[in-house]
Design a protein around this motif. Structure first.
Motif, short mmCIF file in Angstrom:
data_model
loop_
_atom_site.label_atom_id
_atom_site.label_comp_id
_atom_site.label_asym_id
_atom_site.label_seq_id
_atom_site.Cartn_x
_atom_site.Cartn_y
_atom_site.Cartn_z
N ASP A 65 0.84 -1.14 0.07
CA ASP A 65 -0.03 -0.10 0.13
C ASP A 65 0.92 1.49 0.33
N ALA A 66 2.33 1.25 -0.25
CA ALA A 66 3.21 2.25 0.01
C ALA A 66 3.14 3.10 1.19
N SER A 67 2.69 2.33 2.31
CA SER A 67 2.72 3.01 3.63
C SER A 67 4.31 3.14 3.97
N ILE A 68 5.10 2.52 3.37
CA ILE A 68 6.63 2.65 3.64
C ILE A 68 7.11 3.94 3.25
N LEU A 69 6.33 4.85 2.26
CA LEU A 69 6.84 6.12 1.68
C LEU A 69 6.51 7.08 2.25
N LEU A 70 5.56 7.01 3.51
CA LEU A 70 5.06 8.03 4.03
C LEU A 70 6.11 8.62 5.15
N ASP A 71 6.02 10.05 5.20
CA ASP A 71 7.20 10.68 6.09
C ASP A 71 6.67 10.93 7.53
N GLU A 72 7.43 11.10 8.39
CA GLU A 72 6.79 11.54 9.68
C GLU A 72 6.13 12.71 9.74
N THR A 73 4.96 12.70 10.54
CA THR A 73 4.09 13.88 10.66
C THR A 73 3.79 13.69 12.20
N PRO A 74 3.00 14.89 12.63
CA PRO A 74 2.45 14.70 14.00
C PRO A 74 1.52 13.53 14.37
N ILE A 75 1.07 12.83 13.31
CA ILE A 75 0.05 12.08 13.32
C ILE A 75 0.46 10.57 12.79
N ILE A 76 1.44 10.61 12.21
CA ILE A 76 2.36 9.41 11.40
C ILE A 76 3.64 9.15 11.99
N GLN A 77 3.56 7.79 12.46
CA GLN A 77 5.01 7.27 12.85
C GLN A 77 5.46 6.59 11.66
N SER A 78 6.42 7.40 10.85
CA SER A 78 6.66 6.78 9.52
C SER A 78 7.50 5.28 9.79
N GLU A 79 7.19 4.47 8.96
CA GLU A 79 7.97 3.11 8.68
C GLU A 79 9.17 3.40 8.27
N LYS A 80 9.70 4.51 7.56
CA LYS A 80 10.87 4.65 7.26
C LYS A 80 11.91 4.63 8.32
N ILE A 86 15.48 1.76 8.64
CA ILE A 86 16.36 3.21 8.81
C ILE A 86 17.81 3.05 8.46
N SER A 87 18.07 3.96 7.80
CA SER A 87 19.68 3.64 7.29
C SER A 87 19.98 2.53 6.46
N SER A 88 18.74 1.81 5.95
CA SER A 88 18.86 0.54 5.23
C SER A 88 18.06 0.36 3.92
N VAL A 89 16.84 0.56 4.02
CA VAL A 89 15.92 0.39 3.04
C VAL A 89 16.19 1.65 2.27
N ARG A 90 16.18 1.60 0.88
CA ARG A 90 16.65 2.81 -0.05
C ARG A 90 15.72 2.56 -1.35
N GLY A 91 15.97 3.25 -2.24
CA GLY A 91 15.35 3.36 -3.44
C GLY A 91 14.16 4.36 -3.67
N TYR A 92 14.02 5.08 -2.61
CA TYR A 92 12.85 6.05 -2.52
C TYR A 92 12.80 7.12 -3.63
N ASN A 93 14.24 7.51 -4.05
CA ASN A 93 14.21 8.50 -5.02
C ASN A 93 13.87 7.92 -6.28
N THR A 142 -2.97 5.95 3.80
CA THR A 142 -2.78 7.33 4.41
C THR A 142 -2.28 7.02 5.90
N THR A 143 -2.11 5.65 6.13
CA THR A 143 -1.62 5.61 7.50
C THR A 143 -0.28 4.60 7.28
N ALA A 144 0.82 4.46 8.42
CA ALA A 144 1.61 3.86 8.47
C ALA A 144 1.55 3.05 9.63
N ASN A 145 2.61 1.95 10.01
CA ASN A 145 2.55 1.27 11.24
C ASN A 145 3.96 0.68 11.40
#
Length: 280
Positions: A65-80, A86-93, A142-145
């Motif tokens: 669902d592309a939840s891994i692409l969501l950045d940190e926000t006040p209501i989202i704890q990013s999966e990134k 973190i410092s491992s998964v890449r290819g977002y660009n 629209t959510t991440a976990n």
């Protein structure tokens, strides 16, 4: 490869997916995404493994669902920022480049979830791996976990029973798990993930292999130094993953246990023999 197709169809929604989903609304989308991926892999061969891993880490939590692409926000704890990512998964660009390209053709039509899924297939093909039909029509989450990214993704230190259980929860059986693990014929791992294995003097590791690996990963220092999972063809999709396991040259403990465990050994042998026969 049917197992990649099975992974691609893991989804948290009940939408009907179709291989022709964008044929009318964005007919050139698949070609443009493929071109972006090809250019990225041509510029950096390692990117193929990164895009396949990005897809796997996305799908294994909440579905593809592309939840891994969501950045940190006040209501989202990013999966990134989850420990496995973190410092491992890449290819977002690369995904961003592909999204930007298709947006210029047909704004608001192609989902990021579909782009991540297509990119994994196209990355495989770019390095000599299998191709498969990708069913499309996913909705972007629209959510991440982050919590589930930390708990659900298989550990590089896991034993066979733990791995079997982790995949079973996702609806994937032992054969599925071992087939999907074959994608680790590509890519690299950080030294701290396999130190304990190469310095263990264990019976499940080839001594020469352990010695060779220790030259680039000393006992102290270099925690994040990268080493190829497969020394022979690190950037080609082939059957060396299974060959390495049979020869006790699997780099990660969670890979080698698939050969040493009685519950998985015969399946690894099957893949090794079958793929060796196909090569001639």
């Amino acid at each position: 490869m049917s197992l990649f197709l099975l992974l691609s169809n893991m989804s948290s929604c009940e939408a009907q997916l179709s291989t022709i989903f964008y044929n009318k609304t964005c007919p050139n989308a698949l070609t443009e995404i493929r071109n972006v991926v090809r250019c990225a892999v041509s510029a950096e061969r390692r990117m193929a493994a990164s895009l396949i891993r990005l897809h796997f880490h996305d799908c294994f939590v909440q579905g593809c669902d592309a939840s891994i692409l969501l950045d940190e926000t006040p209501i989202i704890q990013s999966e990134k920022t989850a420990i496995p990512n973190i410092s491992s998964v890449r290819g977002y660009n690369v995904i961003e480049d592909a999204k930007r390209t298709v947006e210029s053709l047909c704004p608001g039509v192609v989902s990021c979830a579909d782009i991540v899924t297509l990119a994994a297939r196209d990355a495989s093909v770019a390095v000599g791996g299998p191709s498969w039909d990708v069913k499309l029509g996913r909705k972007d989450s629209t959510t991440a976990n982050r919590a589930r990214e930390n708990t659900d993704l298989p550990s590089p230190f896991a034993d066979a029973d733990t791995l079997i259980s982790a995949f079973s929860v996702k609806g994937l059986n032992t054969r599925d798990m071992i087939a999907l693990s074959g994608a680790r014929t590509l890519g690299q791992a950080q030294c701290f993930l396999f130190w304990s294995r190469i310095y263990s003097n264990g019976t499940d590791i080839d001594p020469g292999f352990a010695s060779t690996r220790s030259r680039k990963c000393p006992r102290t220092g270099g925690d994040t130094t990268l080493a190829p999972l497969d020394l022979v063809t690190p950037n080609s999709f082939d059957n060396n993953y299974y060959k390495n396991l049979v020869q006790r040259k699997g780099l990660l403990q969670s890979d080698q246990v698939l050969f040493t465990s009685a519950s998985t050994n015969s399946i690894v042998q099957f893949h090794f023999t079958r793929l060796s026969d196909l090569k001639g």
